[in-house]
Design an enzyme around this catalytic site. Sequence first.
Site, PDB file in Angstrom:
ATOM      1  N   ASN A   9      -0.307  -1.620  -7.503  1.00 27.81           N
ATOM      2  CA  ASN A   9      -1.575  -0.859  -7.436  1.00 27.81           C
ATOM      3  C   ASN A   9      -1.594   0.092  -6.249  1.00 27.81           C
ATOM      4  O   ASN A   9      -2.491   0.080  -5.420  1.00 27.81           O
ATOM      5  CB  ASN A   9      -2.778  -1.808  -7.370  1.00 27.81           C
ATOM      6  CG  ASN A   9      -2.777  -2.648  -6.120  1.00 27.81           C
ATOM      7  OD1 ASN A   9      -1.719  -2.969  -5.576  1.00 27.81           O
ATOM      8  ND2 ASN A   9      -3.965  -3.006  -5.651  1.00 27.81           N
ATOM      9  N   ASP A  40      -1.132 -13.022  -1.605  1.00 22.35           N
ATOM     10  CA  ASP A  40      -1.937 -11.890  -2.081  1.00 22.35           C
ATOM     11  C   ASP A  40      -2.357 -11.022  -0.885  1.00 22.35           C
ATOM     12  O   ASP A  40      -3.480 -10.528  -0.827  1.00 22.35           O
ATOM     13  CB  ASP A  40      -3.169 -12.387  -2.859  1.00 22.35           C
ATOM     14  CG  ASP A  40      -3.849 -11.264  -3.649  1.00 22.35           C
ATOM     15  OD1 ASP A  40      -3.316 -10.137  -3.675  1.00 22.35           O
ATOM     16  OD2 ASP A  40      -4.926 -11.524  -4.231  1.00 22.35           O
ATOM     17  N   ARG A  50       0.773  -1.246   0.000  1.00 21.73           N
ATOM     18  CA  ARG A  50       0.000   0.000   0.000  1.00 21.73           C
ATOM     19  C   ARG A  50       0.805   1.296   0.000  1.00 21.73           C
ATOM     20  O   ARG A  50       0.217   2.372   0.114  1.00 21.73           O
ATOM     21  CB  ARG A  50      -0.975   0.037   1.196  1.00 21.73           C
ATOM     22  CG  ARG A  50      -1.903  -1.153   1.299  1.00 21.73           C
ATOM     23  CD  ARG A  50      -2.841  -1.244   0.122  1.00 21.73           C
ATOM     24  NE  ARG A  50      -3.791  -2.350   0.291  1.00 21.73           N
ATOM     25  CZ  ARG A  50      -4.277  -3.055  -0.718  1.00 21.73           C
ATOM     26  NH1 ARG A  50      -3.948  -2.760  -1.964  1.00 21.73           N
ATOM     27  NH2 ARG A  50      -5.136  -4.024  -0.502  1.00 21.73           N
ATOM     28  N   HIS A  53      -4.045 -10.249 -14.010  1.00 24.03           N
ATOM     29  CA  HIS A  53      -5.211 -10.637 -13.199  1.00 24.03           C
ATOM     30  C   HIS A  53      -6.261 -11.200 -14.150  1.00 24.03           C
ATOM     31  O   HIS A  53      -6.798 -10.488 -14.988  1.00 24.03           O
ATOM     32  CB  HIS A  53      -5.756  -9.411 -12.463  1.00 24.03           C
ATOM     33  CG  HIS A  53      -6.861  -9.729 -11.507  1.00 24.03           C
ATOM     34  ND1 HIS A  53      -6.665  -9.821 -10.148  1.00 24.03           N
ATOM     35  CD2 HIS A  53      -8.173 -10.002 -11.704  1.00 24.03           C
ATOM     36  CE1 HIS A  53      -7.803 -10.126  -9.553  1.00 24.03           C
ATOM     37  NE2 HIS A  53      -8.742 -10.238 -10.472  1.00 24.03           N
ATOM     38  N   PHE A  66     -12.171  -5.607  -2.016  1.00 22.67           N
ATOM     39  CA  PHE A  66     -11.692  -6.985  -2.174  1.00 22.67           C
ATOM     40  C   PHE A  66     -10.329  -7.136  -1.502  1.00 22.67           C
ATOM     41  O   PHE A  66      -9.484  -6.254  -1.608  1.00 22.67           O
ATOM     42  CB  PHE A  66     -11.519  -7.310  -3.663  1.00 22.67           C
ATOM     43  CG  PHE A  66     -12.802  -7.368  -4.444  1.00 22.67           C
ATOM     44  CD1 PHE A  66     -13.554  -8.535  -4.483  1.00 22.67           C
ATOM     45  CD2 PHE A  66     -13.258  -6.265  -5.155  1.00 22.67           C
ATOM     46  CE1 PHE A  66     -14.722  -8.606  -5.221  1.00 22.67           C
ATOM     47  CE2 PHE A  66     -14.433  -6.325  -5.900  1.00 22.67           C
ATOM     48  CZ  PHE A  66     -15.168  -7.496  -5.931  1.00 22.67           C
ATOM     49  N   GLY A  67     -10.107  -8.251  -0.837  1.00 16.38           N
ATOM     50  CA  GLY A  67      -8.767  -8.556  -0.343  1.00 16.38           C
ATOM     51  C   GLY A  67      -8.721  -8.920   1.118  1.00 16.38           C
ATOM     52  O   GLY A  67      -9.579  -8.512   1.904  1.00 16.38           O
ATOM     53  N   HIS A  84      -6.727  -3.941   4.304  1.00 15.62           N
ATOM     54  CA  HIS A  84      -7.762  -2.903   4.207  1.00 15.62           C
ATOM     55  C   HIS A  84      -8.166  -2.482   5.607  1.00 15.62           C
ATOM     56  O   HIS A  84      -8.090  -3.283   6.544  1.00 15.62           O
ATOM     57  CB  HIS A  84      -8.995  -3.426   3.460  1.00 15.62           C
ATOM     58  CG  HIS A  84      -8.762  -3.648   1.997  1.00 15.62           C
ATOM     59  ND1 HIS A  84      -8.508  -2.618   1.125  1.00 15.62           N
ATOM     60  CD2 HIS A  84      -8.719  -4.776   1.261  1.00 15.62           C
ATOM     61  CE1 HIS A  84      -8.324  -3.109  -0.093  1.00 15.62           C
ATOM     62  NE2 HIS A  84      -8.436  -4.423  -0.039  1.00 15.62           N
TER      63      HIS A  84
END
Lengths: 309, 429
Positions: free
Chosen positions: B101, B311, B71, B185, B329-330, B315
Amino acid sequence: MMTEKHLLGLEGYPAENIETIIDTAFGFREVLERPIKKVPSLQGKTIVNLFYENSTRTRISFELAQKRLSADTINFSASSSSVNKGESFKDTVQNIEAMKIDAIVMRHPHPGAPLHLTKFVDAVVINAGDGTHEHPTQAILDLMSLKEHFGKIKGLKVGIIGDISHSRVALSNIHGLINLGAKVTLCGPPTLIPKYIEKLGVNISYNVDEVMDWADAINVLRIQMERMGVGLFPSTREYRNLFGITHERLNKHNKKLVIMHPGPMNRGVEIDSNVADSEQAIILDQVLNGVASRMAILYLLLGGKQEEN
Amino acid sequence: MKITKLNKNTIFKNGTIYDPYNQKKFKGDLLVSNGKIKQIGKVDYPKDAKIINCEGLIVTHGFCDIHVHFREPGREDKETLVTGAKAALAGGFTRVCVMPNTDPPLDDPESIRFIVEKAAETPVHIHPIGAISKGQKGSEITEMGAMKDEGAIAFSDDGIPVQNAYVMRLALEYGKMIGVPIINHAEDIPLRNEGVMNESEVSTRLGLVGNPDMAEAIMIQRDLDIAETVSSKLHVPHVSTKKAVNLIEKMKAQYSYITAEVTPHHLYFNDSALTTYDTNLKVAPPIRSEKDRKSLISALKNGIIDCIVTDHAPHTIEEKEAPFELAPFGMIGLESCFGAVNKILVKNNGFKIEKLIDLLTINPRQIMGFDSNLFNIGCEAEITVIDPQEEWTFSKNDIYSRSINSPFLSEKLKGKVKFTIVKGMLAEV
């Protein structure tokens, strides 16, 4: 006695509870026919109607049910913008709960929101529709209306016609009907019927005439224009041709097929006006039964006192 | 977890040493001097040496996770390179690859350099994966050559599939020139639709929009075809479906530059776990059916899938407390990884522990082109010491990530990381 604290959905909901609610609701139906339509059963109880999504009939029906039972009610409408933050949802409901309330009736655009709510509050939670998931009180009033008309649910053949994918009414009706021993056939364009739904114990047909021949009653769902992505069906004309409950279609079936609709109706699209207004339609009975069954649900879940007058 | 500087001499005594590179397993000692592998098997005992009793433990290569999200830059409230590195240490990982990302995304040489410089200050080795396309927009490929020179180890638009097949072809062709794997992806975006979980009986019951398995299969088939046509390296991330496994198996039989990974959560859970709308189980690709889960396990057994990645996707709790459809998602995964996969693969599915270690060490290193002969004398000590038998319940206390979005909380796991050694440091987990 009710075995569940909340009413979140009819999937896995005990059949005896549904029957208790319906039996109690017939009692309240009588109250609604009296000149003075109010009983003190829920005096001193406070109920919050928490509507995160617009609703006319469900909300009025709940409010009326609460007033008929002498409960104190508070209405809360969340603008859709505040819904988009999960935190505000938690904060909102915890603030409301801090004010000492007994029950929350919630309509929410997202599936699972009522279950989510039970994690944050101690109050009784009643699902008044959560996105495309369930709408258990609508299904119970539908069941009550069927029982009123046919005297029983077990063995009844019920067709559910229309947009199954985007319908919480369909899902709750399926669970409730199967639970009480009815047979269910879903009918609509394949693009509006979710894959794997036959695993819930229903049949699927793409031919509405066949379903009308087979069924004792059909529940005609609203085509929900506002929920649709583009292209799930080609046009309303095509929909009406293939699935509309038209006057001509109804006339082809000489038996007394009972017509239901949860409203609001798109007259001339999924149902013709003269069908909706015909003697075979029990749509307005559904509305009255909606108030009675919501009274029964509130009364039973909030442990209301026996009627005293 | 206690992190200290390694003593000048540290002896890992009486452990079962497993060297996955040479496929050798034996009882013995391992001496680390000045942060490097000094002796293995029978070792000298320098007077000042710190001795760590490894009786009953396995001493092996440090784990390597080629798919994590730390992040930084942009969402340091969820994770930073430093907090992510601590989570890695707790999970036995000495080397990780971070996805691009971030905000802004890692789509130019400068942002790659930023990660490499920042990573130097952290206690594990961190390698950036660069974006395939500028702004992850899927239309124009990035300066992959210059990014590789700055330290980009592979290229991916991460959670955003390269939907345009022509752009994917260009990326694979360009990737071939600079010798890096391309990771896409694998979800066809229009078919995935607004899907928030696996399309199944469960999604129908929950009233949630389903993401069908064919969305993954169709994208993977396309990518496999392009990779074979242009003779380039394709790495398929987080395979989730039986359909995808079948396609990869078929292509691997005729074309060798295909590799694939799977996550602990796709091996551990099936979609019936979502009936409580637990947002910690909301991941992309979604947790699939039991049939898919079983096929992933046998694909690992048969070498169709090459490695395990977490992965790790942190969050905030506020975001995850939202209704299911709105939650991101995640899930995080570094700290719980070994206990989860050891339980599923070794305890429940009869894998040899050595095989599992290969999936966490040499296999991912070889996909990314890292040195995988780590027990060579003189190499930097990247060591993980595990207790394969310990049963434990995963709790918040085990989490070193800045976020706690894990569905493994309260799960009983088997196998625990005891020590992680890297960059001259010793982490006692």
